[in-house]
Design an enzyme around this catalytic site. Sequence first.
Site, short mmCIF file in Angstrom:
data_model
loop_
_atom_site.label_atom_id
_atom_site.label_comp_id
_atom_site.label_asym_id
_atom_site.label_seq_id
_atom_site.Cartn_x
_atom_site.Cartn_y
_atom_site.Cartn_z
N TYR A 136 0.85 -1.19 0.00
CA TYR A 136 0.00 0.00 0.00
C TYR A 136 0.88 1.24 0.00
CZ TYR A 136 1.07 -0.17 5.00
OH TYR A 136 1.72 -0.24 6.20
N ASN B 102 9.32 -4.90 9.81
CA ASN B 102 10.13 -3.69 9.94
C ASN B 102 11.41 -4.01 10.70
OD1 ASN B 102 8.02 -1.74 8.92
ND2 ASN B 102 6.94 -2.58 10.70
N TYR C 124 14.46 -2.36 12.35
CA TYR C 124 14.91 -1.06 12.81
C TYR C 124 16.25 -1.16 13.53
CZ TYR C 124 10.12 0.47 11.94
OH TYR C 124 8.91 0.76 11.35
N HIS D 18 1.43 7.89 13.65
CA HIS D 18 0.48 7.58 12.58
C HIS D 18 -0.70 6.81 13.14
CE1 HIS D 18 2.68 3.81 13.03
NE2 HIS D 18 1.67 3.20 12.43
N HIS E 249 0.14 6.65 17.17
CA HIS E 249 1.16 5.88 17.88
C HIS E 249 2.43 5.86 17.04
CE1 HIS E 249 -0.91 2.87 15.32
NE2 HIS E 249 0.30 2.33 15.19
N ARG F 230 15.66 -3.87 16.60
CA ARG F 230 14.32 -4.39 16.90
C ARG F 230 13.62 -4.67 15.59
NH1 ARG F 230 9.07 -1.95 16.92
NH2 ARG F 230 7.56 -3.30 18.01
#
Length: 397
Positions: free
Chosen positions: A106, A156, A158, A167, A227, A239
């Site tokens: 998306y 994700n 990170y 968001h 959040h 993470r």
Amino acid sequence: MAMVSGEVPEVGSLCEGPESRVPAYKAKDGGLAEKFLAGGLDPEPCASKIEESLTLYEDFWGFENCERIEAWINETVLRNSLGGFDGQSTVDATALRTKYFFGHGYTYGHGCRGTEKLLHLGAVDPIPLWVRDFVIKPLEDRGIVEPGWIDSVVMNDYRTGSSIVAHVDPPQLFARPILTLTFFGTARLVFGASFDAARRTPPVYSQTLTRGSVLLLDGYAANRVTHGIRPEDLLSPRRVSIVLRHVVGAQPESELKEVVSVPKATQSPWWALVQLTQGLWRDSDSSSDRVYWVHDMVVMVMDSRYSDGAVRNPAVPGAPWTSAWPLLAVGDGLSWNDALLDCGASSSYRLHWRRPRGSGRSKDFTGSVWLRAANLSVPDVASCVPWRDPGALLAGL
């Protein structure tokens, strides 16, 4: 906030049939995107409402399952480094974080807020079998989600200094709840905080996410307040979060014509087995030094005795790679070097190959077992793979 303790049970084989499930988790607010859009953000976020609409499974996976999933995460990173994904929008990388989209992609980012839309089918790779087997299935078995409900996965990765900007997951695209799984490290998920340099608005509520936890965002926390994770909220050098969602947005009709980008082979019964075999394997026999690398429809064999305990670049003298074989579709199964994959005895963690021995009525089978080679590090393995084009490799055999 509801907290649920208890470790997930051992996961089973990919070849198992469907099982009866306990009643599935239901969104508290009915999952109506129109209602979320009409409500908008609360100008004065309420900490108690946020807490009430979160459900935390603090140690859902346990140590052993975390180790297994993290090995698969590292293999996904390796696969990307070798150009192993087909979807043009599967991977989005920056200096400090890499996002992997599976199932549905998306549009997102500052310029898309409020107008996010799904990408056409085939823009991102399908959900990997290891995610279905080791991540989604245990959640279904515990009744946290309905079987088949999760159809969008974002991983994700990170590193120190990265962040997740404030968001709200687009309600016109995704049903509630939103599931966030945490691996490798710990972070704080903050609600209602500003991301400006002065940090003028502190978090209204902060939720610590430890390794092996599962957090469900629903209702108020998912829809009425932003959040995110600021750089100072990332409490470990690395993470990885796996975000699981269910798509409610419709595929744009003008884009549906591009479905041809999905490989036709995915419609074949044996295609799931092809996905199952991908990656790095080793012999279960402790006396063997062989390592197998499966990429697309090629099996490469390496004898680690020639690498002195370290995986080295085969372009130099003494290269450990010894042979390469095509992976063949045989009926509804797979074969390599005359060995047939025993689906009933295979899973994402173990492959059992059977090779015929003898002939006629005296014919029986001898077998070999491969185990997922999770103990080899991504940099070591990446340095020893000398090819990216399986077709070109086989042509040279």
